[in-house]
Design an enzyme around this catalytic site. Structure first.
Site, short mmCIF file in Angstrom:
data_model
loop_
_atom_site.label_atom_id
_atom_site.label_comp_id
_atom_site.label_asym_id
_atom_site.label_seq_id
_atom_site.Cartn_x
_atom_site.Cartn_y
_atom_site.Cartn_z
CG LEU A 10 9.21 12.14 -0.30
CD1 LEU A 10 9.53 13.08 0.86
CD2 LEU A 10 8.38 10.95 0.23
CD GLU A 33 1.13 7.28 -3.83
OE1 GLU A 33 0.71 7.32 -2.68
OE2 GLU A 33 0.87 8.15 -4.68
CG PHE A 73 10.72 9.22 -10.66
CD1 PHE A 73 10.75 8.70 -11.94
CD2 PHE A 73 11.66 8.74 -9.74
CE1 PHE A 73 11.69 7.74 -12.30
CE2 PHE A 73 12.60 7.80 -10.09
CZ PHE A 73 12.61 7.30 -11.37
N GLY A 120 -2.52 7.77 0.48
CA GLY A 120 -2.10 7.61 -0.92
C GLY A 120 -1.92 6.15 -1.28
N GLY A 128 15.13 8.04 -2.98
CA GLY A 128 13.83 7.47 -3.34
C GLY A 128 13.25 6.75 -2.15
CB SER A 129 13.62 3.24 -0.95
OG SER A 129 13.16 2.62 -2.11
CD GLN A 140 -0.25 -16.34 -21.18
OE1 GLN A 140 0.41 -15.30 -21.22
NE2 GLN A 140 0.10 -17.42 -21.83
C1 FAD Z 1 5.82 7.01 -12.92
C2 FAD Z 1 6.28 7.42 -11.56
C3 FAD Z 1 5.62 8.44 -10.89
C4 FAD Z 1 6.07 8.85 -9.64
N1 FAD Z 1 5.43 9.90 -9.01
C5 FAD Z 1 5.99 10.43 -7.90
C6 FAD Z 1 5.45 11.65 -7.34
O1 FAD Z 1 4.47 12.20 -7.83
N2 FAD Z 1 6.08 12.19 -6.26
C7 FAD Z 1 7.17 11.61 -5.67
O2 FAD Z 1 7.67 12.16 -4.71
N3 FAD Z 1 7.69 10.47 -6.19
C8 FAD Z 1 7.14 9.87 -7.27
N4 FAD Z 1 7.66 8.72 -7.82
C9 FAD Z 1 8.88 8.15 -7.21
C10 FAD Z 1 8.67 6.81 -6.52
O3 FAD Z 1 7.96 6.99 -5.34
C11 FAD Z 1 10.08 6.19 -6.34
O4 FAD Z 1 10.52 5.77 -7.61
C12 FAD Z 1 10.05 5.03 -5.36
O5 FAD Z 1 9.80 5.47 -4.05
C13 FAD Z 1 11.38 4.24 -5.38
O6 FAD Z 1 12.49 5.07 -5.29
P1 FAD Z 1 13.70 4.91 -6.35
O7 FAD Z 1 13.11 4.88 -7.70
O8 FAD Z 1 14.73 5.91 -6.04
O9 FAD Z 1 14.25 3.44 -6.06
P2 FAD Z 1 15.39 3.05 -4.99
O10 FAD Z 1 15.06 3.62 -3.67
O11 FAD Z 1 16.72 3.33 -5.59
O12 FAD Z 1 15.20 1.46 -4.91
C14 FAD Z 1 15.73 0.55 -5.88
C15 FAD Z 1 15.31 -0.85 -5.47
O13 FAD Z 1 15.89 -1.17 -4.19
C16 FAD Z 1 14.88 -1.57 -3.29
N5 FAD Z 1 15.24 -1.12 -1.93
C17 FAD Z 1 15.65 0.12 -1.56
N6 FAD Z 1 15.87 0.14 -0.23
C18 FAD Z 1 15.59 -1.10 0.24
C19 FAD Z 1 15.62 -1.71 1.54
N7 FAD Z 1 15.97 -1.00 2.64
N8 FAD Z 1 15.27 -2.99 1.65
C20 FAD Z 1 14.90 -3.71 0.56
N9 FAD Z 1 14.84 -3.18 -0.70
C21 FAD Z 1 15.16 -1.89 -0.85
C22 FAD Z 1 13.62 -0.88 -3.80
O14 FAD Z 1 12.46 -1.52 -3.33
C23 FAD Z 1 13.82 -1.00 -5.29
O15 FAD Z 1 13.40 -2.27 -5.71
C24 FAD Z 1 7.20 8.22 -9.04
C25 FAD Z 1 7.84 7.17 -9.72
C26 FAD Z 1 7.40 6.78 -10.96
C27 FAD Z 1 8.13 5.67 -11.67
#
Ligand code: FAD
Length: 389
Positions: free
Chosen positions: A132, A370, A163, A248, A138-139, A343
């Site tokens: 996804l 997730e 990711f 999930g 991401g979010s 700790q």
């Molecule tokens: C080890 C690992 C494995 C993963 N495996 C998968 C996988 O198998 N398949 C898959 O599809 N994805 C996977 N992911 C991706 C994961 O789901 C995303 O990293 C996650 O959804 C966050 O997206 P981002 O990293 O782009 O953060 P961003 O969306 O850029 O967010 C950055 C920060 O801003 C905050 N934020 C964003 N929007 C808002 C809002 N509207 N209000 C308040 N706070 C907000 C977030 O909570 C976060 O703290 C994986 C990630 C990791 C690290």
């Protein structure tokens, strides 16, 4: 007065559930826990043990039996993932993603699709990944840009996923793509098989935890995917992706509970042995109180996760919110309990040999993926506000 049917008692496990839980714990104790620290150090993906878990029915836990699944409930799955995670949260978490992806094909695929892909996924002859997230989405997953353009009886797919757990090792990729306009309604779900020309993978990411499973980018350059590989109709992909995530999120929450439970058990046995100021650590009241709080927090999170799992099993209208609440509570409390257990080990908790620091590193990411725990709050708040209007 007619007796009403008693509601299922979510506070007491049935004999079958106890047997399932104990089977998973025995498996974790024998086949996972003794090797977890070494796998983490060597970044070893334990394919053999995952297949052994599948041989016991853990490859398609809540997938229907006619295609090789175990036909169990979400609550059963939560019990299994918690117990497996006592051995290694990262291993259990990969299995949870595999189960989620396999269920999506079982639930949203037609008969031919289910029969083509699910049996080999349930047996884990084949592994699955869920695709996804993108570099720019991401979010805000509904902003995804990976494009699938219809060309006769194929789609031509171009774009990149970021990711992706299991990428490069998996055989089946459940991929959310854009077939229509902007927003969630323009998204569809395709099943893309490893080996498709134009499909490639980035390097295994160097990361804080979850070292037992690979995380890579997945790139699509003119990948031709038969239209018959689409799950559901065009435009249904976002709904399918979110439906997968409800379960999930429970599974990831359960993995946090298991990791934290193992950390708590390690702290208890360490405190029995370790002395300071002429007393055993478990004789200090301040530490006893902390232990009590850890156990209480964990039990609260577990009880709530079971409630959310029961709601998903019952297809309750508020199941999505309950799953989001449960994910946040279980992953936050799980991380805090594991960190407290570290700790209590003093400096030894920081050493890899004690197995605690790996649990803390593994559980940290459960607060991020997730859907981050901020997004879990967003789901709950939106539902509350919508109810109020
Ligand atoms: C080890 C690992 C494995 C993963 N495996 C998968 C996988 O198998 N398949 C898959 O599809 N994805 C996977 N992911 C991706 C994961 O789901 C995303 O990293 C996650 O959804 C966050 O997206 P981002 O990293 O782009 O953060 P961003 O969306 O850029 O967010 C950055 C920060 O801003 C905050 N934020 C964003 N929007 C808002 C809002 N509207 N209000 C308040 N706070 C907000 C977030 O909570 C976060 O703290 C994986 C990630 C990791 C690290």
């Amino acid at each position: 007065m007619a007796r009403t049917k008693a509601p299922p008692n979510m506070f007491t496990l049935s004999e079958d559930q106890i047997a399932i839980r104990d089977m998973a714990r025995d498996f974790a104790n024998e086949q996972i826990a003794p090797y977890a620290v070494e796998w983490d150090e060597k970044k070893h993906f334990p394919v053999e043990q995952l297949r052994a878990a599948a041989a016991l029915g853990m490859g398609g836990i809540y997938v229907k039996e006619d295609v090789g699944g175990s036909g169990l409930t979400r609550l059963d799955a939560a019990l299994i993932f918690e117990q497996l995670a006592t051995g290694c949260p990262g291993t259990s978490a990969y299995l949870s993603i595999h189960n989620m992806s396999t269920w999506m094909i079982d639930r949203f695929g037609d008969d031919a699709q289910r029969r083509k892909w699910v049996p080999r996924l349930a047996s884990m002859e084949h592994f699955a990944s869920y695709c996804l997230t993108e570099p720019g989405a991401g979010s805000d997953a509904a902003a995804l840009k990976t494009k699938a353009v219809r060309n006769g009886d194929h789609y031509i797919v171009d774009g990149q996923k970021q990711f992706i757990s299991g990428a490069g090792s998996s055989d089946i990729y459940v991929v959310m793509v854009r077939t229509g306009g902007d927003g969630p309604k323009g998204i569809s779900t395709l099943v893309i098989e490893a080996g498709a020309p134009g499909l490639s993978f980035g390097a295994n990411e160097r990361k804080m935890g979850w070292n037992v499973q690979p995380t890579r980018t997945v790139t699509f350059e003119g990948v031709r995917v038969p239209v018959e590989n689409r799950l559901g109709e065009e435009g249904e992909g976002f709904r399918i992706a979110m439906a997968g995530l409800d379960g999930g999120r429970l599974n990831i929450g359960a993995c946090s509970l298991g990791g934290a439970q193992a950390a708590l058990e390690k702290a208890l046995s360490y405190m029995r042995e370790r002395k300071a100021f002429g007393k055993r650590l478990d004789e200090f009241q301040a530490l006893q109180f902390r232990l009590a709080d850890m156990a209480t927090e964990l039990e609260c999170a577990r009880t709530f996760l079971w409630r959310a799992a029961s709601a998903l099993d019952a297809k309750a209208p508020d199941a999505t919110q309950l799953c989001a609440m449960a994910k946040r509570i279980a992953t936050d409390r799980g991380f805090e309990v594991a960190n407290d257990a570290l700790q209590m080990h003093g400096g030894y908790g920081y050493l890899a040999d004690y197995g605690i620091e790996k649990i803390v590193r593994d559980l940290r990411v459960h607060q991020i993926l997730e859907g981050t725990n901020e997004i879990m709050r967003l789901i709950v708040a939106r539902a509350l506000i919508a109810q109020g209007n």
